[in-house]
Design an enzyme around this catalytic site. Structure first.
Site, PDB file in Angstrom:
ATOM      1  N   ASP A   1     -11.998   5.741   8.334  1.00 27.55           N
ATOM      2  CA  ASP A   1     -10.555   5.800   8.081  1.00 27.55           C
ATOM      3  C   ASP A   1      -9.954   7.076   8.653  1.00 27.55           C
ATOM      4  O   ASP A   1      -8.736   7.219   8.708  1.00 27.55           O
ATOM      5  CB  ASP A   1     -10.271   5.728   6.576  1.00 27.55           C
TER       6      ASP A   1
ATOM      7  N   ASP B   1     -12.537  -6.303   5.102  1.00 26.83           N
ATOM      8  CA  ASP B   1     -12.668  -4.995   4.463  1.00 26.83           C
ATOM      9  C   ASP B   1     -13.461  -5.102   3.166  1.00 26.83           C
ATOM     10  O   ASP B   1     -13.616  -6.186   2.599  1.00 26.83           O
ATOM     11  CB  ASP B   1     -11.258  -4.453   4.190  1.00 26.83           C
TER      12      ASP B   1
HETATM   13  C1  GLA Z   1      -9.312   0.445   3.939  1.00 23.38           C
HETATM   14  C2  GLA Z   1      -9.418   0.361   5.447  1.00 23.38           C
HETATM   15  C3  GLA Z   1      -8.102   0.739   6.071  1.00 23.38           C
HETATM   16  C4  GLA Z   1      -7.015  -0.171   5.569  1.00 23.38           C
HETATM   17  C5  GLA Z   1      -6.966  -0.127   4.051  1.00 23.38           C
HETATM   18  C6  GLA Z   1      -6.030  -1.175   3.491  1.00 23.38           C
HETATM   19  O1  GLA Z   1      -9.172   1.750   3.519  1.00 23.38           O
HETATM   20  O2  GLA Z   1     -10.461   1.152   5.913  1.00 23.38           O
HETATM   21  O3  GLA Z   1      -8.182   0.689   7.475  1.00 23.38           O
HETATM   22  O4  GLA Z   1      -7.258  -1.481   6.004  1.00 23.38           O
HETATM   23  O5  GLA Z   1      -8.246  -0.357   3.475  1.00 23.38           O
HETATM   24  O6  GLA Z   1      -5.967  -1.152   2.116  1.00 23.38           O
END
Ligand code: GLA
Length: 729
Positions: free
Chosen positions: A548, A478
């Protein structure tokens, strides 16, 4: 097909299966002109399209109007500061402080295959699959040499371009701009196609008319970004989804970019693409070179559909690497929306147990397993297992999950450092910052200075040690904030302008190392959802978390934009919880499954807590995934109708390569009262074959399905979906 040089005419002809690209060397000064790009031509005599036989003529025949020539000539790689007032591809700060650059052709080399780009992601192919032209040119005043690379593919209508610039002199100079590609076209009443968005609503398609002046998209965020996308296409005014000329440009890079279309005084359009020149300044010492990232050019005479097919093929066959590129991915369940930071071994095992009984194949432990991270304010950089949460340690958890017959995956955010972390307390200078200014926080975190070798070394080791400690088969990598406060304590003052690009090179180096040491690992990139969904990252990971926002209806348009240029196999898509955590919408579990089926497929919910009737559907959904995933991953994708345009329903389909099987997905967003059934014309089938519709007993001729279409009755209710499976008889 391939590349030919016609010496007498000083013409290069580059052919893909259905397109030709013609370069013409002009006049005594060897200007490199762009004569033609479009539908395939047998002949190479297209140099006349550079219009050098009409006023203002070439400089050797009309020196008094040199500037008029420079400002009208269609350059292959536009130069700077000498009279071409359109967008330049390159500029410098010479030892004397000047910025002008001019190139003349000096030689070339044509060969089979395609070279690697050192330290950068790039498309690839064998000697049978592609060939390359290296065009050499120089600026004698600057002692600068440039190599323009062009690679053409035998199986897809794509030309990959990049540029390498070398300082042949003794004194250093600075590159202040070095784009990757330039394209000159006579205007065809073009529309500019771009993609835009924000967090949770990425890659929404936009068309706008190409008018006079400059229209650009760009990122200065250090990543390709949620907001703009490193892609542009010029669609002829009379082109449609299925027919007409479309020219696409896509950047194989994950940092700052700039792409622009510019219509000028003579109604020609210059399109350029490359690293954003803002905040870019690269010092080139004696003998040093700078290699630009690659831009891929695609031409389609079959509208947007043709462009989509060519790019999908390119990325599936010539960009994505590794074990999983053609393989079905394990169905995963991710605990982020299930638990957020509130989990422990017991809770994860409960989820895994239930999930394994339903047929789910992998548990992914998301954010919150390390340091003292119980919210998003702390611990990034401290990649040590929090044994208060994971009692018995990570290996114990992984072993238990494996014992349930499931694989195990883990989340990292390796590029970041929390101000509240052990790492920051020891190494505050490892964060990117401008001396004397406190760097701005985003999600309460800073960015690690990955231009520094010791920072990369530490970062790599801290994640690799975790991966070596247990049987971890998947990583979600990420990156949850853009870069700002650009400054590195290790770079000299005249190299600070290199930091943005050096950072991206650092990310690439880390991911290359990771997939080399762990060749069986399934890597999924992510950036607050889809802020770094780009061809650069696809070179390292076969899939990227798309957004997301996993609401099925929001995903229709996010996935529509994404799938226009990326294969379905790359789109991270899950069935998520309801009411949806981003928009609060409630959609049928079944529809969530249909929409996720167009991507990698998985679950993002607490399987122990969802309603029983939803849980009962999971084994059926899993059967559906196993039945159709080969087709979805490997088939050709076609857009039929767009909810973003018609505001009522969405429809797309995939067809197997041999055209014997197809799957149509239809999602009705809003039902319309007192309305007739929808007529859907299918695409990509064989006109000669007959197709049976599963479950209906009907048989239709392929040409009937494509020309006359079928009728789909309005389902009762909103957000309802339907799959139509066709097999040839
Ligand atoms: C980002 C990712 C999510 C999750 C969060 C965790 O927003 O896109 O899918 O993994 O971080 O903090």
């Amino acid at each position: 097909m391939g590349i030919e040089f016609f010496e007498e005419d000083r013409i290069f002809k580059l052919d893909t299966p259905r397109s030709s690209y013609i370069i013409s060397i002009v006049d005594e000064e060897n200007f490199i002109g762009h004569a033609y790009y479009g539908k395939k031509c047998r002949d190479h005599h297209l140099g006349y399209l550079c219009r050098t036989k009409e006023a203002p003529f070439v400089p050797s025949k009309n020196a008094r109007d040199r500037l008029s020539f420079l400002d009208a000539f269609p350059f292959e790689y536009s130069t700077h500061g000498l009279g071409d007032y359109r967008e330049s591809c390159i500029s410098v700060k010479a030892p004397g402080g000047q910025s002008a650059v001019s190139f003349g052709y000096t030689g070339h080399r044509i060969y089979k295959g395609k070279p690697k780009l050192e330290g950068l992601p790039a498309t690839f192919g064998t000697e049978e699959e592609c060939s390359t032209l290296e065009l050499y040119c120089e600026d004698k005043v600057l002692n600068m040499e440039a190599t323009l690379f062009y690679s053409v593919f035998e199986d897809t209508d794509v030309i990959a371009r990049s540029v390498k610039i070398t300082n042949k002199g003794k004194e250093p100079f600075y590159l202040t701009k070095a784009l990757s590609a330039c394209l000159e076209l006579d205007d065809q009443d073009f529309e500019l196609l771009t993609m835009h968005g924000s967090w949770a609503r990425e890659r929404k398609i936009q068309y706008r008319k190409v008018g006079y002046g400059q229209q650009s998209v760009a990122s200065l965020r250090g990543e390709s970004s949620h907001q703009d996308h490193p892609f542009i296409a010029l669609k002829a005014g009379d082109a449609t989804q299925e027919r007409g000329d479309v020219y696409g440009m896509h950047f194989v890079y994950s940092g700052n970019f700039f792409a622009q279309a510019e219509k000028n005084q003579f109604d020609t359009v210059r399109a350029v693409m490359g690293i954003n020149p803002k905040d870019f300044c690269w010092k080139l010492g004696e003998g040093e070179s700078f290699q630009t990232p690659e831009a891929v050019l695609v031409y389609s005479s079959e509208g947007i559909d043709g462009m989509t097919t060519s790019l999908h093929k390119l990325y599936r066959k010539h960009l994505i690497r590794g074990e999983y590129r053609n393989k079905k991915r394990p169905i995963l369940i991710n605990n982020w929306e299930a638990t957020y930071f509130d989990f422990n071994t017991e809770k994860l095992l409960q989820i895994a147990k239930q999930a394994s009984e339903l047929g789910i194949e992998m548990l992914v432990m998301d954010d919150g397993w390390f340091g003292k991270r119980n919210d998003d304010n702390t611990s990034l950089g401290d990649w040590d297992v929090n044994e208060e949460k994971l009692e018995g340690g990570l290996k114990h958890l992984v072993d238990e999950v494996n014992r349930l017959g499931m694989k195990f995956g883990i989340w990292f955010e390796p590029e970041m450092i929390s101000p509240d972390s052990e790492l920051y307390r020891v190494h505050p200078d490892w964060a990117i910052a401008v001396p004397g200014r406190e760097p701005g926080r985003a999600r309460n975190q800073y960015v690690l200075d990955l231009s520094r070798k010791e920072v990369r070394e530490h970062t790599y080791e801290s994640i690799a040690k975790i991966l070596r400690s247990a049987n971890i088969e998947y990583v979600k990598w990420d990156m949850n904030r853009p870069l700002s406060d650009i400054g590195s304590v290790k770079l000299e003052a005249d190299r600070q302008g290199e930091l943005f690009h050096r950072y991206v090179l650092g990310v690439y180096e880390l991911q290359e190392r990771l997939i080399t040491e762990f060749p069986h690992l399934l890597l999924e990139n992510c950036s607050g959802g889809g802020a770094r969904f780009d061809p650069g990252m696809l070179y390292y990971s076969p899939q990227i978390w798309c957004s997301d926002d996993a609401d099925a209806i929001e995903r229709l348009s996010i996935q529509e934009g994404t799938a226009m240029i990326y294969p379905l196999s790359t789109m991270g898509a899950h069935v998520s919880d309801c009411p949806n955590h981003t928009v609060g919408r409630v959609t049928p579990f079944e529809t969530r499954g249909y929409v996720a089926l167009a991507g990698t497929f998985g679950y993002e919910l607490d399987v122990t807590k969802i309603p029983q009737e939803d849980r009962e559907q999971i084994p059926e959904q899993i059967k559906m995934y196993h039945k159709y995933n080969d087709l979805v991953r490997e088939g050709e994708y076609y857009r039929i109708a767009s909810y973003s345009v018609n505001k009522e329903y969405d429809c797309y389909m995939v067809v197997s390569e041999d055209q014997r099987e197809a799957l149509v997905t239809f999602v009705q967003v809003l039902n319309r009262p007192n309305w007739k059934s929808r007529r859907i014309k299918l695409k990509g089938l064989s006109a000669e074959l007959d197709y049976a519709v599963e479950g209906e007993g009907e048989v239709y001729a392929g040409d009937t399905l494509m020309n006359a279409g079928i009728l789909i009755e309005n389902p009762w209710g909103d957000f309802k979906g339907k799959l139509i499976h066709l097999t040839a008889r």
